[in-house]
Design a protein around this motif. Structure first.
Motif, PDB file in Angstrom:
ATOM      1  N   ASP A   1     -41.270  45.577  34.827  1.00 30.49           N
ATOM      2  CA  ASP A   1     -41.982  45.620  33.543  1.00 30.49           C
ATOM      3  C   ASP A   1     -41.303  44.713  32.513  1.00 30.49           C
ATOM      4  O   ASP A   1     -41.970  44.005  31.761  1.00 30.49           O
ATOM      5  CB  ASP A   1     -42.051  47.066  33.032  1.00 30.49           C
ATOM      6  CG  ASP A   1     -42.925  47.944  33.936  1.00 30.49           C
ATOM      7  OD1 ASP A   1     -43.771  47.345  34.664  1.00 30.49           O
ATOM      8  OD2 ASP A   1     -42.758  49.167  33.900  1.00 30.49           O
ATOM      9  N   GLU A   2     -39.988  44.820  32.498  1.00 35.69           N
ATOM     10  CA  GLU A   2     -39.259  43.933  31.569  1.00 35.69           C
ATOM     11  C   GLU A   2     -39.519  42.452  31.899  1.00 35.69           C
ATOM     12  O   GLU A   2     -39.720  41.621  31.034  1.00 35.69           O
ATOM     13  CB  GLU A   2     -37.774  44.267  31.650  1.00 35.69           C
ATOM     14  CG  GLU A   2     -37.399  45.642  31.089  1.00 35.69           C
ATOM     15  CD  GLU A   2     -35.934  45.964  31.254  1.00 35.69           C
ATOM     16  OE1 GLU A   2     -35.235  45.090  31.891  1.00 35.69           O
ATOM     17  OE2 GLU A   2     -35.456  46.995  30.743  1.00 35.69           O
ATOM     18  N   PHE A   3     -39.490  42.157  33.180  1.00 34.34           N
ATOM     19  CA  PHE A   3     -39.724  40.760  33.586  1.00 34.34           C
ATOM     20  C   PHE A   3     -41.165  40.335  33.282  1.00 34.34           C
ATOM     21  O   PHE A   3     -41.417  39.204  32.858  1.00 34.34           O
ATOM     22  CB  PHE A   3     -39.428  40.626  35.086  1.00 34.34           C
ATOM     23  CG  PHE A   3     -39.756  39.275  35.623  1.00 34.34           C
ATOM     24  CD1 PHE A   3     -38.925  38.187  35.380  1.00 34.34           C
ATOM     25  CD2 PHE A   3     -40.918  39.066  36.374  1.00 34.34           C
ATOM     26  CE1 PHE A   3     -39.245  36.974  35.873  1.00 34.34           C
ATOM     27  CE2 PHE A   3     -41.222  37.837  36.854  1.00 34.34           C
ATOM     28  CZ  PHE A   3     -40.383  36.770  36.611  1.00 34.34           C
ATOM     29  N   SER A   4     -42.104  41.310  33.469  1.00 37.80           N
ATOM     30  CA  SER A   4     -43.500  40.982  33.198  1.00 37.80           C
ATOM     31  C   SER A   4     -43.709  40.698  31.711  1.00 37.80           C
ATOM     32  O   SER A   4     -44.418  39.770  31.340  1.00 37.80           O
ATOM     33  CB  SER A   4     -44.390  42.158  33.641  1.00 37.80           C
ATOM     34  OG  SER A   4     -45.737  41.900  33.339  1.00 37.80           O
TER      35      SER A   4
ATOM     36  N   LYS B   1     -47.072  32.775  27.611  1.00 38.21           N
ATOM     37  CA  LYS B   1     -47.740  32.416  26.360  1.00 38.21           C
ATOM     38  C   LYS B   1     -47.116  31.170  25.740  1.00 38.21           C
ATOM     39  O   LYS B   1     -47.807  30.264  25.258  1.00 38.21           O
ATOM     40  CB  LYS B   1     -47.664  33.609  25.385  1.00 38.21           C
ATOM     41  CG  LYS B   1     -48.441  33.405  24.100  1.00 38.21           C
ATOM     42  CD  LYS B   1     -48.390  34.643  23.237  1.00 38.21           C
ATOM     43  CE  LYS B   1     -49.190  34.445  21.969  1.00 38.21           C
ATOM     44  NZ  LYS B   1     -48.744  33.315  21.195  1.00 38.21           N
ATOM     45  N   GLN B   2     -45.789  31.156  25.791  1.00 36.98           N
ATOM     46  CA  GLN B   2     -45.117  29.977  25.240  1.00 36.98           C
ATOM     47  C   GLN B   2     -45.506  28.722  26.029  1.00 36.98           C
ATOM     48  O   GLN B   2     -45.772  27.669  25.455  1.00 36.98           O
ATOM     49  CB  GLN B   2     -43.601  30.191  25.279  1.00 36.98           C
ATOM     50  CG  GLN B   2     -43.097  31.257  24.303  1.00 36.98           C
ATOM     51  CD  GLN B   2     -41.595  31.500  24.425  1.00 36.98           C
ATOM     52  OE1 GLN B   2     -40.950  31.001  25.347  1.00 36.98           O
ATOM     53  NE2 GLN B   2     -41.059  32.308  23.492  1.00 36.98           N
TER      54      GLN B   2
ATOM     55  N   LEU C   1     -48.484  23.960  26.832  1.00 38.43           N
ATOM     56  CA  LEU C   1     -49.487  23.211  27.586  1.00 38.43           C
ATOM     57  C   LEU C   1     -50.676  22.845  26.708  1.00 38.43           C
ATOM     58  O   LEU C   1     -51.257  21.761  26.862  1.00 38.43           O
ATOM     59  CB  LEU C   1     -49.963  24.056  28.772  1.00 38.43           C
ATOM     60  CG  LEU C   1     -48.956  24.227  29.915  1.00 38.43           C
ATOM     61  CD1 LEU C   1     -49.512  25.170  30.993  1.00 38.43           C
ATOM     62  CD2 LEU C   1     -48.613  22.883  30.531  1.00 38.43           C
ATOM     63  N   GLU C   2     -51.011  23.742  25.791  1.00 33.58           N
ATOM     64  CA  GLU C   2     -52.106  23.411  24.873  1.00 33.58           C
ATOM     65  C   GLU C   2     -51.749  22.217  24.005  1.00 33.58           C
ATOM     66  O   GLU C   2     -52.561  21.318  23.782  1.00 33.58           O
ATOM     67  CB  GLU C   2     -52.423  24.647  24.013  1.00 33.58           C
ATOM     68  CG  GLU C   2     -53.607  24.456  23.068  1.00 33.58           C
ATOM     69  CD  GLU C   2     -54.917  24.286  23.813  1.00 33.58           C
ATOM     70  OE1 GLU C   2     -55.883  23.740  23.224  1.00 33.58           O
ATOM     71  OE2 GLU C   2     -54.993  24.685  25.005  1.00 33.58           O
TER      72      GLU C   2
END
Length: 577
Positions: A58-61, A69-70, A75-76
Motif C-alpha cells: 500500500d505504501e509503495f502503491s 502522477k509526477q 510526460l504531459e
C-alpha cells in the motif's frame, strides 16, 4: 549371513520401526495435531508476512501513484513541449521545403545560367585564342621589315638609321694637317683674264715685283648644240618621173635629226639617272637656252632604238652567263599599265641581264640563261629554280631574316637564336677563309651543329606545336631539314657565295627606275628597258669604259634589219664571247 546382508537387514529393520511409529502417530492423531499446529504457525507467520507486504504494498502503491502522477505531469509537459517543438519543426520543415523548392528552381536557373556561361566561356575562349593567334599573325606582319623578311628597305616606313660605328675624332671634315694634298687637276684655259695690280702695290718702297704670275682656274660647263648640216645636189629622174639625190649618212633620215651624242645624253638621263621623260626634255631645253627641245615621245623611243642596236652586246652577255660555273638568279615585280609582271635577273658579277616576263615559274624562265644553265644556281628558294642547273645554293641572308622573325614571334623557343648564331658564324668563316676554302674538319663541325639545332627545333615544336596563325617558324624548320645541302653548299665550294645579294642589288636598280622615273604602258616597252639596262650595267661595270662614249657609239650604229625568228639560245652559241 555375510556382513553386507547383515547391514542391509539391520537398515531395513530400523526403517520399518520408524515407519510403524509414524503410522501409530497418525492413527492416534498426535502427528496430525502437531502438523496442524505447525501449519497454523506457519500460516500465522505467512499472514504476518502478507500483512507486512500488503502494508509495504500500500505504501509503495501510494508512492507509485504519486510518482506516476509526477511522471504523467512530466510526460504531459514533455508532450506539450514535443507538440510545440513538432509544430515549430513542421513549420521549419515547411519553410525548408519551400526553400528547397525555391532553391531547386534557383538551382535549375543557375544551372541553366552556368551551362550558358560555360558555353559562352568556351565561345569566348575560342574567340580569345583566335584573337591571340590573329594578333600574333598581324603583329608578325606589322613587324616585318627588311631585317626579318623579304621586304625591301624602301618599303619600310620609319626604318631605323644605319649606325655608324666609327669613333668621332673631333676633327673638322676635310683634309687634315700632315696628309698629302690632292688638288683638282688644272686644264688648258679657253680664255685668260688678266687682273690688274691693285693701287697699293704701286708703292715701290714696300712692294717689289717677283716676276712670277699667280693663276687660278674657274672651270665651268656650257652645253652648246653642234649642228652638222649635210647637203647634196638634187636631180630629176626622167625615167621614173621623180626627184632623186645622193644618199645621206646613216641615221640622217629626217629633215632634223639627233645624232648619237644627243641621244646618249637623253638616254642616260632617263634610263641611267632615273630622270623622268618630261624633266629630261625640260633639262635639255634649259641648258641649251631653248635651242634644242626634244619631244617626250622621241626620248621614250630611245629604249627601243638602243635595244635593237645593242643586240650584239646582249648576245655576248647571254653567252657569258651560260659559260660561268655559278650564276645568281632572282625575280622581281614590275607593274605595266597597272598589272604585275615579272623580271628575271641573272648575274655572275661580270655579266648581268634582265628578262621581262609576263608570268612567273617555268614560263618566266623560258629563253633565259637559267633554262640551259649547267652550273650552280644561287637563288632565294624559288621552287621552280630547282628544276634547272646542276646544284643550288639558297640565300642565307633570307634565312637570317626569317630566323629573326621567328625569334620575335616565338619567344619561348631557343633553336632559332642558335641557328641564327651558327649561320652568322659560318658566313664569317666563309669570308675569312683562304682561297682553297674552309677546312673539312670545320665543315664537319658546322654540319654537326646544324643537325643538333634542327633536332632541338623538333623537340621544341613537339612540346609547343605551332598555331594556324603563325607557322612561319615551323615551316622554316621543315625547310631547313629538307634543304640542308642547299643551305651549306657554300662551305664546301669556294666559288659559291652564301647569299644572293648580287641579284638583290641588280634588281634594286630596276625597281628604282620604275618607281622613280617611268610609268610603263606596254609590256614590250618593259622588254626594251630590261635589254637596255643589261647593256648599261655591263658597260658601267668596266671602269675602263667611258659610259657616255660607249652609249654614243652604239647609237651611231645603223638600224638592224628585221631579225629572223629563231631560237635565241642557239643563235648565241655562234657569237664570239
Amino acid at each position: 549371513m555375510n556382513d553386507r546382508e547383515y547391514f542391509l537387514t539391520t537398515s531395513l529393520s530400523y526403517q520399518l520401526q520408524a515407519a510403524r511409529r509414524e503410522l501409530a502417530g497418525f492413527r492416534s492423531g498426535e502427528a496430525w495435531q502437531k502438523m496442524r499446529a505447525d501449519y497454523e504457525g506457519i500460516i500465522r507467520e505467512k499472514d504476518l508476512a502478507i500483512k507486512k507486504l500488503q502494508k509495504e504494498r500500500d505504501e509503495f502503491s501510494f508512492s507509485r501513484r504519486k510518482i506516476t502522477k509526477q511522471w504523467l505531469d512530466v510526460l504531459e509537459d514533455v508532450r506539450k513541449e514535443y507538440e510545440k517543438e513538432t509544430a515549430r519543426l513542421k513549420k521549419v520543415i515547411a519553410e525548408l521545403l519551400d526553400m528547397v523548392a525555391s532553391l531547386k528552381n534557383r538551382n535549375s536557373e543557375l544551372d541553366e545560367k552556368r551551362k550558358k556561361a560555360l558555353s559562352d566561356y568556351y565561345d569566348v575562349a575560342v574567340k580569345l585564342e583566335e584573337a591571340q593567334g590573329l594578333i600574333m599573325k598581324l603583329t608578325a606582319q606589322v613587324n616585318h621589315n627588311y631585317e626579318n623578311s623579304s621586304l625591301p628597305s624602301s618599303k619600310c616606313i620609319g626604318r631605323k638609321k644605319i649606325v655608324n660605328n666609327r669613333e668621332k675624332t673631333g676633327k673638322k671634315p676635310g683634309g687634315q694637317a700632315g696628309h698629302p694634298h690632292h688638288p683638282r687637276r688644272p686644264m688648258e684655259p679657253d680664255r685668260v683674264v688678266e687682273i690688274a695690280a691693285e693701287e697699293r702695290f704701286r708703292d715701290g718702297s714696300r712692294y717689289v715685283p717677283t716676276g712670277n704670275m699667280v693663276s687660278r682656274q674657274a672651270i665651268g660647263i656650257s652645253i652648246v648644240p653642234v649642228v652638222t648640216e649635210y647637203r647634196t645636189a638634187e636631180f630629176y629622174d626622167k625615167k621614173k618621173g621623180r626627184n632623186v639625190h645622193s644618199a645621206f649618212p646613216c641615221g640622217v633620215t629626217d629633215d632634223v635629226n639627233y645624232d648619237g651624242s644627243m641621244k646618249a645624253v637623253l638616254f642616260l638621263l632617263n634610263s641611267r639617272c632615273n630622270v623622268s621623260l618630261e624633266k629630261t626634255a625640260q633639262f635639255v631645253r634649259d641648258v641649251t637656252d631653248g635651242a634644242v627641245s626634244p619631244s617626250v615621245g622621241m626620248i621614250n623611243g630611245l629604249c627601243r632604238e638602243f635595244s635593237s642596236k645593242s643586240r650584239q652586246e646582249q648576245d655576248r652577255l647571254f653567252v657569258a652567263l651560260l659559260d660561268a660555273p655559278v650564276m645568281h638568279v632572282d625575280g622581281t615585280a614590275a607593274r605595266v599599265n597597272g598589272n604585275n609582271n615579272n623580271v628575271v635577273v641573272c648575274s655572275n658579277g661580270a655579266a648581268t641581264m634582265y628578262f621581262a616576263r609576263e608570268n612567273k615559274g617555268h614560263a618566266g624562265i623560258r629563253d633565259t640563261p637559267v633554262e640551259a644553265f649547267g652550273g650552280i644556281l644561287i637563288h632565294d628558294h624559288e621552287a621552280c629554280f630547282y628544276s634547272y642547273g646542276s646544284d643550288h645554293q639558297e640565300c642565307m641572308v633570307h634565312i637570317e631574316r626569317y630566323l629573326r622573325d621567328s625569334i620575335e614571334n616565338e619567344k619561348g623557343l631557343t633553336w632559332n637564336g642558335q641557328m641564327l648564331a651558327l649561320i652568322q658564324e659560318m658566313i664569317h668563316e666563309n669570308k675569312t677563309a683562304p682561297t682553297e676554302g674552309i677546312a673539312q674538319e670545320k665543315i664537319a663541325g658546322f654540319e654537326a651543329r646544324y643537325d643538333s639545332i634542327v633536332q632541338t627545333a623538333a623537340k621544341e615544336y613537339a612540346d609547343a606545336p605551332p598555331t594556324d596563325y603563325y607557322r612561319d617558324g615551323y615551316n622554316l624548320y621543315l625547310r631547313m631539314v629538307e634543304y640542308k645541302h642547299n643551305h651549306l653548299l657554300f662551305l664546301s665550294n669556294p666559288l659559291v657565295e652564301p647569299d644572293n645579294n648580287l641579284c638583290e642589288r641588280k634588281a634594286r636598280v630596276l625597281k628604282g627606275k620604275i618607281n622613280q622615273a617611268i610609268s610603263l604602258r606596254s609590256f614590250r616597252h618593259l622588254e626594251y628597258f630590261c635589254e637596255c639596262l643589261s647593256v648599261i650595267d655591263h658597260l658601267a661595270t668596266d671602269e675602263t669604259n667611258n659610259l657616255y662614249q660607249c652609249i654614243k657609239e652604239i647609237f651611231k650604229r645603223p638600224k638592224p634589219g628585221k631579225p629572223k625568228p629563231e631560237n635565241r639560245e642557239l643563235s648565241n652559241t655562234a657569237l664570239p664571247a
